[in-house]
Design a protein around this motif. Structure first.
Motif, PDB file in Angstrom:
ATOM      1  N   ILE A  31       8.603   8.717  -7.142  1.00  0.00           N
ATOM      2  CA  ILE A  31       9.182   7.385  -6.987  1.00  0.00           C
ATOM      3  C   ILE A  31      10.610   7.538  -6.476  1.00  0.00           C
ATOM      4  CG2 ILE A  31       9.756   7.345  -9.459  1.00  0.00           C
ATOM      5  CD1 ILE A  31       9.549   4.276  -9.287  1.00  0.00           C
ATOM      6  N   GLY A  32      10.898   6.943  -5.313  1.00  0.00           N
ATOM      7  CA  GLY A  32      12.238   6.984  -4.752  1.00  0.00           C
ATOM      8  C   GLY A  32      13.140   5.991  -5.465  1.00  0.00           C
ATOM      9  N   THR A  33      14.332   6.423  -5.847  1.00  0.00           N
ATOM     10  CA  THR A  33      15.247   5.571  -6.608  1.00  0.00           C
ATOM     11  C   THR A  33      16.510   5.312  -5.787  1.00  0.00           C
ATOM     12  OG1 THR A  33      16.153   7.509  -7.769  1.00  0.00           O
ATOM     13  CG2 THR A  33      14.301   6.374  -8.796  1.00  0.00           C
ATOM     14  N   ALA A  34      17.626   5.902  -6.185  1.00  0.00           N
ATOM     15  CA  ALA A  34      18.896   5.797  -5.440  1.00  0.00           C
ATOM     16  C   ALA A  34      19.772   6.939  -5.932  1.00  0.00           C
ATOM     17  CB  ALA A  34      19.536   4.426  -5.648  1.00  0.00           C
ATOM     18  N   VAL A  75       8.278   5.510   1.781  1.00  0.00           N
ATOM     19  CA  VAL A  75       6.969   5.106   1.267  1.00  0.00           C
ATOM     20  C   VAL A  75       6.066   4.667   2.413  1.00  0.00           C
ATOM     21  CG1 VAL A  75       5.743   3.435  -0.184  1.00  0.00           C
ATOM     22  CG2 VAL A  75       7.841   4.511  -1.027  1.00  0.00           C
ATOM     23  N   ASN A  76       6.614   3.939   3.361  1.00  0.00           N
ATOM     24  CA  ASN A  76       5.828   3.511   4.518  1.00  0.00           C
ATOM     25  C   ASN A  76       5.244   4.709   5.262  1.00  0.00           C
ATOM     26  OD1 ASN A  76       4.973   1.601   6.680  1.00  0.00           O
ATOM     27  ND2 ASN A  76       6.511   2.695   7.876  1.00  0.00           N
ATOM     28  N   MET A  77       6.017   5.785   5.396  1.00  0.00           N
ATOM     29  CA  MET A  77       5.560   6.970   6.115  1.00  0.00           C
ATOM     30  C   MET A  77       4.665   7.862   5.271  1.00  0.00           C
ATOM     31  SD  MET A  77       8.914   8.087   8.355  1.00  0.00           S
ATOM     32  CE  MET A  77       9.987   8.212   6.918  1.00  0.00           C
ATOM     33  N   GLY A  78       4.548   7.558   3.987  1.00  0.00           N
ATOM     34  CA  GLY A  78       3.707   8.362   3.122  1.00  0.00           C
ATOM     35  C   GLY A  78       4.371   9.611   2.612  1.00  0.00           C
ATOM     36  N   GLU A  79       5.698   9.734   2.760  1.00  0.00           N
ATOM     37  CA  GLU A  79       6.383  10.921   2.288  1.00  0.00           C
ATOM     38  C   GLU A  79       6.590  10.893   0.771  1.00  0.00           C
ATOM     39  OE1 GLU A  79       9.780  12.102   4.542  1.00  0.00           O
ATOM     40  OE2 GLU A  79       8.829  11.597   6.455  1.00  0.00           O
ATOM     41  N   ILE A  80       6.650   9.704   0.201  1.00  0.00           N
ATOM     42  CA  ILE A  80       6.594   9.521  -1.245  1.00  0.00           C
ATOM     43  C   ILE A  80       5.656   8.345  -1.505  1.00  0.00           C
ATOM     44  CG2 ILE A  80       8.860  10.497  -1.724  1.00  0.00           C
ATOM     45  CD1 ILE A  80       9.994   7.689  -1.937  1.00  0.00           C
ATOM     46  N   GLU A  81       5.176   8.240  -2.742  1.00  0.00           N
ATOM     47  CA  GLU A  81       4.167   7.226  -3.036  1.00  0.00           C
ATOM     48  C   GLU A  81       4.745   5.891  -3.505  1.00  0.00           C
ATOM     49  OE1 GLU A  81       2.443  11.223  -3.235  1.00  0.00           O
ATOM     50  OE2 GLU A  81       4.136  10.321  -4.287  1.00  0.00           O
ATOM     51  N   PHE A  82       5.769   5.934  -4.355  1.00  0.00           N
ATOM     52  CA  PHE A  82       6.376   4.742  -4.931  1.00  0.00           C
ATOM     53  C   PHE A  82       7.853   4.697  -4.537  1.00  0.00           C
ATOM     54  CE2 PHE A  82       3.685   3.584  -8.917  1.00  0.00           C
ATOM     55  CZ  PHE A  82       2.506   3.851  -8.227  1.00  0.00           C
ATOM     56  N   PRO A 104       5.560  -5.181  10.012  1.00  0.00           N
ATOM     57  CA  PRO A 104       5.266  -5.035   8.583  1.00  0.00           C
ATOM     58  C   PRO A 104       4.996  -3.580   8.225  1.00  0.00           C
ATOM     59  CG  PRO A 104       3.407  -6.018   9.740  1.00  0.00           C
ATOM     60  CD  PRO A 104       4.554  -6.007  10.705  1.00  0.00           C
ATOM     61  N   LEU A 105       5.470  -3.192   7.040  1.00  0.00           N
ATOM     62  CA  LEU A 105       5.281  -1.824   6.584  1.00  0.00           C
ATOM     63  C   LEU A 105       3.996  -1.692   5.776  1.00  0.00           C
ATOM     64  CD1 LEU A 105       8.897  -0.770   5.492  1.00  0.00           C
ATOM     65  CD2 LEU A 105       7.870  -0.853   7.774  1.00  0.00           C
ATOM     66  N   ASN A 106       3.561  -0.470   5.613  1.00  0.00           N
ATOM     67  CA  ASN A 106       2.316  -0.174   4.899  1.00  0.00           C
ATOM     68  C   ASN A 106       2.584  -0.049   3.398  1.00  0.00           C
ATOM     69  OD1 ASN A 106      -0.484   0.469   4.785  1.00  0.00           O
ATOM     70  ND2 ASN A 106       0.023   2.633   4.609  1.00  0.00           N
ATOM     71  N   ILE A 107       3.124  -1.136   2.817  1.00  0.00           N
ATOM     72  CA  ILE A 107       3.456  -1.121   1.400  1.00  0.00           C
ATOM     73  C   ILE A 107       3.022  -2.418   0.740  1.00  0.00           C
ATOM     74  CG2 ILE A 107       5.508   0.291   1.892  1.00  0.00           C
ATOM     75  CD1 ILE A 107       7.122  -2.247   0.988  1.00  0.00           C
ATOM     76  N   SER A 108       3.015  -2.421  -0.584  1.00  0.00           N
ATOM     77  CA  SER A 108       2.746  -3.623  -1.365  1.00  0.00           C
ATOM     78  C   SER A 108       3.460  -3.504  -2.714  1.00  0.00           C
ATOM     79  CB  SER A 108       1.238  -3.837  -1.561  1.00  0.00           C
ATOM     80  OG  SER A 108       0.608  -2.651  -1.982  1.00  0.00           O
ATOM     81  N   ALA A 257       4.575   0.345  -3.621  1.00  0.00           N
ATOM     82  CA  ALA A 257       3.795   1.548  -3.337  1.00  0.00           C
ATOM     83  C   ALA A 257       3.222   1.506  -1.935  1.00  0.00           C
ATOM     84  CB  ALA A 257       2.646   1.697  -4.345  1.00  0.00           C
ATOM     85  N   ASN A 258       2.923   2.671  -1.401  1.00  0.00           N
ATOM     86  CA  ASN A 258       2.179   2.753  -0.155  1.00  0.00           C
ATOM     87  C   ASN A 258       0.792   2.158  -0.379  1.00  0.00           C
ATOM     88  OD1 ASN A 258       0.203   4.270   1.737  1.00  0.00           O
ATOM     89  ND2 ASN A 258       2.205   4.690   2.646  1.00  0.00           N
ATOM     90  N   ASN A 259       0.281   1.421   0.589  1.00  0.00           N
ATOM     91  CA  ASN A 259      -1.027   0.775   0.443  1.00  0.00           C
ATOM     92  C   ASN A 259      -2.156   1.766   0.233  1.00  0.00           C
ATOM     93  OD1 ASN A 259       0.052  -1.804   0.734  1.00  0.00           O
ATOM     94  ND2 ASN A 259      -0.231  -1.818   2.953  1.00  0.00           N
ATOM     95  N   ASN A 260      -1.953   3.029   0.661  1.00  0.00           N
ATOM     96  CA  ASN A 260      -3.011   4.031   0.536  1.00  0.00           C
ATOM     97  C   ASN A 260      -3.020   4.734  -0.816  1.00  0.00           C
ATOM     98  OD1 ASN A 260      -2.147   3.891   3.577  1.00  0.00           O
ATOM     99  ND2 ASN A 260      -4.269   4.559   3.574  1.00  0.00           N
ATOM    100  N   VAL A 261      -2.060   4.440  -1.667  1.00  0.00           N
ATOM    101  CA  VAL A 261      -2.104   4.993  -3.022  1.00  0.00           C
ATOM    102  C   VAL A 261      -3.335   4.432  -3.724  1.00  0.00           C
ATOM    103  CG1 VAL A 261      -0.957   5.017  -5.267  1.00  0.00           C
ATOM    104  CG2 VAL A 261       0.390   5.299  -3.187  1.00  0.00           C
ATOM    105  N   PRO A 262      -4.150   5.288  -4.353  1.00  0.00           N
ATOM    106  CA  PRO A 262      -5.375   4.798  -4.993  1.00  0.00           C
ATOM    107  C   PRO A 262      -5.108   3.723  -6.046  1.00  0.00           C
ATOM    108  CG  PRO A 262      -5.431   7.177  -4.800  1.00  0.00           C
ATOM    109  CD  PRO A 262      -4.039   6.755  -4.406  1.00  0.00           C
ATOM    110  N   GLU A 263      -6.026   2.801  -6.145  1.00  0.00           N
ATOM    111  CA  GLU A 263      -5.900   1.693  -7.088  1.00  0.00           C
ATOM    112  C   GLU A 263      -5.698   2.177  -8.513  1.00  0.00           C
ATOM    113  OE1 GLU A 263      -8.966  -1.706  -8.729  1.00  0.00           O
ATOM    114  OE2 GLU A 263      -8.843  -1.422  -6.542  1.00  0.00           O
ATOM    115  N   ASP A 264      -6.432   3.231  -8.909  1.00  0.00           N
ATOM    116  CA  ASP A 264      -6.336   3.729 -10.279  1.00  0.00           C
ATOM    117  C   ASP A 264      -4.958   4.300 -10.593  1.00  0.00           C
ATOM    118  OD1 ASP A 264      -8.925   2.994 -10.737  1.00  0.00           O
ATOM    119  OD2 ASP A 264      -9.761   5.017 -10.607  1.00  0.00           O
ATOM    120  N   VAL A 265      -4.266   4.824  -9.585  1.00  0.00           N
ATOM    121  CA  VAL A 265      -2.924   5.374  -9.807  1.00  0.00           C
ATOM    122  C   VAL A 265      -1.957   4.258 -10.157  1.00  0.00           C
ATOM    123  CG1 VAL A 265      -0.965   6.487  -8.669  1.00  0.00           C
ATOM    124  CG2 VAL A 265      -3.262   7.423  -8.377  1.00  0.00           C
TER     125      VAL A 265
END
Length: 317
Positions: A31-34, A75-82, A104-108, A257-265
């Protein structure tokens, strides 16, 4: 302190194939913070540790970053998940508006955490008494490369002030802006943070630094145009010498999160954090605001794993 992890191309490939890496038989997510001293990292690291202590499924690492905008891009690029961001960044990213206009980015959204408050400080020597007096002045709009500047710009436009041409816009961190205000290099400095924040308590205790009040009608108009900005009053007495409520805007901090992160995660992350808020509530005063109802209050599109979780808990239709 939780060890920082930098994800490379291999991690990006794993997330886009629908699964993250593994550590000790558990799914690893970052998870990216600051910055390490900021609220994002403090709360993000505390939540990560809570998940690691209670989940047999996930292993979470909080990563130091440059903040909201970098998190959205990573997250959009998939380099981190959250990642963590103010709500405006998540809204623009999911709708392809604002700074991501047409892209639009690949996040939700995953969850809403706590509120931060827009605050603009000035000095008695400037003669500034309201936002309207900022025309022609040197104004710190917020740190470069962050979404914070969009709130200050929106309020200025509400007063009919062009933030590009009617002021001298300056982009500095909260600490730098406050320091330059005290030194007399700038006339006002805007920041978004919890109220009170320690640096402003110290500055206002001198009797020379104070917050500007905004006109409620203008704030309502700004909020109507930008649904992620909400009118808010900082209560009287929040800072030394503050003898009345200060009208401003608030914005929520969110995890996405990236949209491709599995639902269960996503589902498991929410289940563990919201069922164990007591484990991290003392990490920072802002963590006291994190609860089930607030978590489900984003105005952005939610990840399917979040939708499933919140519907099961009865806080989402």
């Amino acid at each position: 302190m939780i060890k920082k992890t930098i994800f490379g191309l291999a991690a990006a490939a794993m997330i886009f194939s629908g699964c993250a890496g593994e550590q000790d038989g558990r799914t690893s997510i970052t998870i990216g913070t600051a910055g390490a001293a900021g609220t994002y990292f403090i709360i993000g690291a505390a939540m990560a540790q809570t998940v690691n202590n209670h989940s047999d499924f996930l292993n979470v690492t909080a990563q130091v970053t440059m903040g909201s905008v970098q998190n959205l891009n990573l997250v959009n690029m998939g380099e981190i998940e959250f990642g963590m961001s103010n709500a405006d960044g998540v809204y623009w990213a999911t709708t392809g508006t604002g700074m991501f206009d047409g892209m639009p980015l690949n996040i939700s959204a995953v969850m809403t955490l706590y509120l931060s408050v827009g605050q603009i400080a000035t000095h008695t020597r400037t003669g500034i008494e309201s936002w309207a007096d900022l025309r022609g002045r040197r104004v710190v709009l917020g740190p470069p490369g962050t979404t914070i500047i969009e709130m200050s710009r929106a309020i200025l436009r509400g007063y009919g002030i062009d933030p590009d041409n009617d002021i001298t816009p300056i982009f500095l961190s909260f600490a730098e802006g406050l320091s330059e205000l005290i030194d007399g290099t700038v006339d006002a400095s805007f920041f978004v943070a919890a109220a009170p924040t320690a640096a402003m308590v110290q500055a206002t205790a001198t009797g020379s630094v104070f917050l500007l009040d905004a006109t409620p009608e203008i704030l309502e108009n700004v909020s109507a145009e930008h649904p992620f900005f909400l009118p808010f009053s900082i209560p009287v007495g929040t800072y030394p010498g503050m003898d009345r409520d200060i009208n401003t805007l608030k914005i929520m901090t969110e995890i996405f999160a990236n949209n491709n992160v599995p639902e269960d995660v996503v589902y498991e992350f929410l289940r563990i954090t919201l069922d164990n808020t007591g484990d991290f509530v003392d990490s920072h005063v802002a963590a006291q605001e994190i609860n089930l109802e607030t978590a489900a209050s984003s105005v952005s599109r939610y990840h399917p794993g979040a939708v499933r979780f919140f519907r099961e808990r009865g806080v989402m239709p």
